[in-house]
Design a protein around this motif. Structure first.
Motif, PDB file in Angstrom:
ATOM      1  N   TYR A  54      32.833  -3.113 -74.331  1.00  0.00           N
ATOM      2  CA  TYR A  54      32.169  -4.364 -73.951  1.00  0.00           C
ATOM      3  C   TYR A  54      32.733  -5.530 -74.755  1.00  0.00           C
ATOM      4  N   SER A  63      34.633  -8.697 -73.017  1.00  0.00           N
ATOM      5  CA  SER A  63      34.001 -10.011 -73.121  1.00  0.00           C
ATOM      6  C   SER A  63      34.925 -10.988 -73.833  1.00  0.00           C
ATOM      7  N   ASP A  70      38.240  -1.033 -62.467  1.00  0.00           N
ATOM      8  CA  ASP A  70      37.867  -0.193 -63.603  1.00  0.00           C
ATOM      9  C   ASP A  70      38.951   0.813 -63.976  1.00  0.00           C
ATOM     10  N   GLU A 110      30.229   0.751 -67.458  1.00  0.00           N
ATOM     11  CA  GLU A 110      29.032   0.335 -68.204  1.00  0.00           C
ATOM     12  C   GLU A 110      29.216  -1.063 -68.785  1.00  0.00           C
ATOM     13  N   ALA A 111      30.406  -1.328 -69.321  1.00  0.00           N
ATOM     14  CA  ALA A 111      30.681  -2.649 -69.885  1.00  0.00           C
ATOM     15  C   ALA A 111      30.662  -3.720 -68.808  1.00  0.00           C
ATOM     16  N   ARG A 171      28.973  -3.683 -66.025  1.00  0.00           N
ATOM     17  CA  ARG A 171      27.572  -3.919 -65.623  1.00  0.00           C
ATOM     18  C   ARG A 171      26.881  -4.839 -66.632  1.00  0.00           C
ATOM     19  N   ARG A 172      27.136  -4.617 -67.897  1.00  0.00           N
ATOM     20  CA  ARG A 172      26.530  -5.457 -68.934  1.00  0.00           C
ATOM     21  C   ARG A 172      27.044  -6.895 -68.836  1.00  0.00           C
ATOM     22  N   LEU A 173      28.330  -7.039 -68.579  1.00  0.00           N
ATOM     23  CA  LEU A 173      28.907  -8.378 -68.439  1.00  0.00           C
ATOM     24  C   LEU A 173      28.398  -9.069 -67.176  1.00  0.00           C
ATOM     25  N   GLU A 205      25.190 -10.643 -67.928  1.00  0.00           N
ATOM     26  CA  GLU A 205      25.358 -11.865 -68.722  1.00  0.00           C
ATOM     27  C   GLU A 205      25.972 -13.010 -67.920  1.00  0.00           C
TER      28      GLU A 205
END
Length: 204
Positions: free
Chosen positions: A2, A6, A22, A38-39, A41-43, A46
């Motif tokens: 992540y 980012s 990916d 997973e990273a 999805r988190r980004l 945000e």
């Protein structure tokens, strides 16, 4: 994972609207696809990544609307930081401000948007760090991280950057004169002027 992705998005390694695959990212970083997904999805949560289900994933485009939400909040919090910091500012702090503003000017002369963002951030950080309020510092740090992509686009325009250098000069002059009210007014002009120039840059 992540943190790396980012950073690439924020520093411009991955450009706005650039496709994100990916498998390619996993191969580039030498990892499996699972942590990459997973990273991403988190980004996406945000607002740094956009996804169309089963169609594409890409770096989110730069949007003036995001700046319209962030800039006034950061301005208000920086004013608070300056109010808290003012009694603690020393001649050494004022010298630091001058140094960072000179670095900003040089970065703009060199057309180095990344260095300009770093110098501008360091300039404002002088009174944020002297505010003595860790909650305020942490909040501003998070907000400014979101702003970095916007700021890089802003400092791509030399005229906009030179205006910020001049506005910083007004802040320093007021602080040197121990005129907090004028320093706050100059800081507001800096943030509001920056947003206005960003809007103008985005216009067709």
């Amino acid at each position: 994972m992540y943190a790396q992705l980012s950073t690439w998005i924020i520093d411009g390694t991955l450009q706005p609207e650039e496709p994100l695959r990916d498998l390619e990212i996993a191969e580039r970083l030498g990892v499996s696809r699972t942590p990459v997904r997973e990273a991403l999805r988190r980004l996406e949560d945000e607002g740094l990544v956009q996804t169309a289900l089963n169609r594409w994933t890409r770096v989110a485009p730069l949007q003036v609307q995001q700046a319209a939400e962030l800039y006034p909040v950061v301005e208000a919090l920086e004013i608070l930081a300056l109010q808290l910091a003012a009694p603690n500012l020393t001649p050494a702090d004022l010298t630091e401000l001058q140094t960072f503003n000179q670095q900003l000017h040089q970065a703009i002369q060199n057309a180095d948007a990344g260095a300009a963002v770093e110098a501008d951030t360091a300039f404002h950080e002088v009174w944020i760090s002297r505010s003595g309020n860790q909650t305020l510092q942490h909040t501003l740090q998070g907000l400014k991280r979101k702003m970095r992509r916007i700021e890089r686009a802003y400092f791509d325009a030399a005229s906009a950057g030179h205006a910020s250098v001049d506005e910083h000069g007004a802040i320093m002059t007021a602080l040197a004169a121990d005129d907090l009210a004028q320093a706050i007014a100059a800081l507001s002009i800096n943030w509001q002027g920056s947003f206005t120039r960003l809007q103008q840059r985005d216009e067709p």
